[in-house]
Design a protein around this motif. Structure first.
Motif, PDB file in Angstrom:
ATOM      1  N   ASN A 201       0.785  -1.234   0.000  1.00 62.71           N
ATOM      2  CA  ASN A 201       0.000   0.000   0.000  1.00 62.71           C
ATOM      3  C   ASN A 201       0.813   1.279   0.000  1.00 62.71           C
ATOM      4  O   ASN A 201       0.288   2.342  -0.224  1.00 62.71           O
TER       5      ASN A 201
ATOM      6  N   MET B  57      -9.100   7.959  -0.170  1.00 67.73           N
ATOM      7  CA  MET B  57      -9.578   7.347   1.074  1.00 67.73           C
ATOM      8  C   MET B  57      -9.320   8.251   2.268  1.00 67.73           C
ATOM      9  O   MET B  57      -8.242   8.826   2.400  1.00 67.73           O
TER      10      MET B  57
ATOM     11  N   THR C 104     -10.680   5.482   7.189  1.00 66.98           N
ATOM     12  CA  THR C 104     -10.980   4.284   6.392  1.00 66.98           C
ATOM     13  C   THR C 104      -9.703   3.490   6.139  1.00 66.98           C
ATOM     14  O   THR C 104      -9.700   2.256   6.187  1.00 66.98           O
ATOM     15  N   TRP C 105      -8.624   4.223   5.883  1.00 67.96           N
ATOM     16  CA  TRP C 105      -7.315   3.581   5.692  1.00 67.96           C
ATOM     17  C   TRP C 105      -6.980   2.702   6.898  1.00 67.96           C
ATOM     18  O   TRP C 105      -6.587   1.544   6.769  1.00 67.96           O
TER      19      TRP C 105
ATOM     20  N   ILE D 174      -8.845   1.284   8.979  1.00 69.13           N
ATOM     21  CA  ILE D 174      -9.705   0.103   9.135  1.00 69.13           C
ATOM     22  C   ILE D 174      -9.478  -0.905   8.008  1.00 69.13           C
ATOM     23  O   ILE D 174      -9.490  -2.114   8.229  1.00 69.13           O
ATOM     24  N   SER D 175      -9.233  -0.415   6.804  1.00 63.77           N
ATOM     25  CA  SER D 175      -9.250  -1.335   5.664  1.00 63.77           C
ATOM     26  C   SER D 175      -7.884  -1.911   5.292  1.00 63.77           C
ATOM     27  O   SER D 175      -7.822  -2.954   4.644  1.00 63.77           O
ATOM     28  N   GLN D 176      -6.782  -1.243   5.692  1.00 61.76           N
ATOM     29  CA  GLN D 176      -5.465  -1.682   5.212  1.00 61.76           C
ATOM     30  C   GLN D 176      -4.755  -2.572   6.232  1.00 61.76           C
ATOM     31  O   GLN D 176      -5.235  -2.784   7.329  1.00 61.76           O
TER      32      GLN D 176
ATOM     33  N   ARG E 209      -4.152  -5.800   5.976  1.00 55.92           N
ATOM     34  CA  ARG E 209      -4.829  -7.098   6.155  1.00 55.92           C
ATOM     35  C   ARG E 209      -4.333  -8.095   5.113  1.00 55.92           C
ATOM     36  O   ARG E 209      -3.950  -7.700   4.014  1.00 55.92           O
TER      37      ARG E 209
ATOM     38  N   THR F 110      -4.724 -10.641   2.045  1.00 63.10           N
ATOM     39  CA  THR F 110      -5.624 -10.406   0.916  1.00 63.10           C
ATOM     40  C   THR F 110      -5.950 -11.657   0.094  1.00 63.10           C
ATOM     41  O   THR F 110      -6.770 -11.597  -0.814  1.00 63.10           O
TER      42      THR F 110
ATOM     43  N   ASN G  95      -7.604 -10.698   9.660  1.00 62.87           N
ATOM     44  CA  ASN G  95      -6.508 -10.015  10.348  1.00 62.87           C
ATOM     45  C   ASN G  95      -5.263 -10.883  10.345  1.00 62.87           C
ATOM     46  O   ASN G  95      -5.357 -12.104  10.462  1.00 62.87           O
TER      47      ASN G  95
ATOM     48  N   ARG H  89      -6.871   0.436  14.556  1.00 59.89           N
ATOM     49  CA  ARG H  89      -8.108   0.361  13.767  1.00 59.89           C
ATOM     50  C   ARG H  89      -9.126   1.414  14.230  1.00 59.89           C
ATOM     51  O   ARG H  89      -9.894   1.934  13.443  1.00 59.89           O
TER      52      ARG H  89
END
Ligand SMILES: *Cc1c(COP(=O)(O)O)cnc(C)c1O
Length: 396
Positions: A9, A30, A34-35, A37-39, A41, A43, A50, A265
């Motif tokens: 990222n 973004m 939001t970053w 919470i969403s990054q 992780r 994939t 998590n 988060r």
């Protein structure tokens, strides 16, 4: 070996922020909340949502991960991706904030000039003094509010160490002016933004070389771990810091990295609540007859309010205030509570406060000063707790 590690990222975050004014989200498409919470992780299909706490020193070869202290673990790297993206740079995480600070200081060539605030975080002061006594560098101290002094110092110094907002008088340095000052070649500007978090101030976007945080505080946010971070944009500086971390240790543990991600988060949610609580409480405290002075950058009466309002995205959740009366009275106030904890650290979801002059190394602080880390409890419960503490100790 390290070059082959994929950093999913980071590139996007760096690219997106290059030309952005300081009050724009670093993550182009973004919001930082939001970053967070969403990054960071896994994939692949079938992966857990998590990263688990990867508890490993060693990895099966052949692979581009050899050893924890060098390549880190998936959990550590996910935390670095999260923080790096927020800061519009690339992050390195450490076992504590001080491990991160030392990683910067110990890169200074012998004979350097190191500029620090008059009253920096006490362990930073200790590190600066120790290095000076060993003949490694010369320390100069400047008032954080003396913007011209910092601008002038940039022409001669090798490292400007700017802590803002500062502990515990809550002085905010004029970061846009200091970071853009003409510098002696090789002079680094590093910012300890622990009190602000990367959500309220992003020094790299203003021209700083290094943004440092004690993630023990707001980023972790639950008073249950120690961690630190450095974020940079320059690849050569990144490699230098990476190599020094390999040599000095200071690697974060797997469980701490997992907990720091879990805490981070909710950083957006927690800061929103804590900052709004802090503003309300600072305003009410400044009208209270048992309070002599309140220091919070969100109050128009604060000497560096204008500077803070010009580049910060919020005034933070830290403040200090002086009660009327004696130091003993201040001690009694911090103990007469049912919600706010009498404890020295800060940045937790739970409110903490302390009488600062009782902390070793802080004896020069006003005897009646209470440093307050405002948490996420309901503001009316906090106010009741504070009012009761002030009223039940009036006569001391
Ligand atoms: C806590 C703190 C540090 C040191 O971080 P640790 O995680 O305790 O090592 C540095 N600077 C500031 C402003 C801090 O509050």
């Amino acid at each position: 070996m390290r070059g082959s590690r994929r950093i999913p990222n980071i590139e996007r975050a760096v690219w997106a922020s290059c030309a952005s004014p300081h009050n724009v989200s670093p993550m182009d498409a973004m919001h930082p909340d939001t970053w967070l919470i969403s990054q960071g992780r896994p994939t692949e299909l079938g992966d857990p949502l998590n990263w688990p706490p990867v508890m490993a020193s060693n990895f099966r070869l052949p692979h581009d991960r050899y050893y924890n202290r060098t390549e880190g673990t998936e959990t550590q790297n996910a935390l670095e991706d999260l923080i790096g993206g927020l800061e519009s740079g690339r992050a390195l995480v450490f076992s504590s904030g001080m491990a991160a600070v030392a990683c910067v200081f110990h890169g200074l060539p012998v004979g350097s000039i190191l500029v620090i605030p008059e009253d920096p975080y006490h362990a930073v002061n200790g590190l600066a003094v120790e290095g000076e006594e060993q003949g490694r560098w010369t320390v100069r101290r400047l008032d954080l509010a003396d913007t011209q002094g910092w601008i002038d110092a940039a022409r001669e110094a090798d490292l400007l160490w700017v802590e803002t907002p500062a502990n515990p008088l809550m002085t905010v340095a004029d970061l846009p002016a200091i970071c853009s000052a003409p510098r002696k070649p090789g002079c680094l500007v590093a910012v300890d933004g622990t009190f602000a978090t990367p959500l309220l101030q992003r020094p790299l976007e203003l021209g700083a070389d290094v943004s440092m945080h004690s993630a023990t505080k707001f980023i972790g946010g639950h008073s249950d771990l120690m961690a630190g971070s450095l974020a940079v944009r320059d690849d050569t500086l990144y490699d230098e810091l990476w190599n020094r971390r390999v040599r000095n240790g200071g690697t974060i543990g797997g469980l701490e990295a997992f907990l720091a991600i879990r805490g981070a988060r909710t950083l957006g949610l927690r800061m929103e609540r804590a900052v709004s609580n802090a503003q309300v409480l600072a305003e009410r405290l400044s009208e209270h007859s048992e309070v002599a002075v309140v220091r919070y950058p969100g109050l128009t009466s604060h000497p560096t309010h204008r500077s803070a309002a010009s580049f910060m995205d919020g005034f933070g959740a830290m403040m200090s205030f002086d009660v009327t009366g004696s130091g003993e009275r201040a001690s009694a106030v911090v103990e007469h509570t049912s919600i706010i904890n009498n404890a020295t650290s800060l940045g937790g979801i739970e409110s903490t406060w302390e009488r600062r002059a009782l902390i070793p190394g802080q004896e020069s602080m006003p005897a009646t000063l209470i440093r307050f880390s405002v948490g996420c409890e309901h503001v009316e419960d906090l106010w009741l707790d504070i009012s009761n503490a002030l009223e039940s100790t009036e006569r001391l």
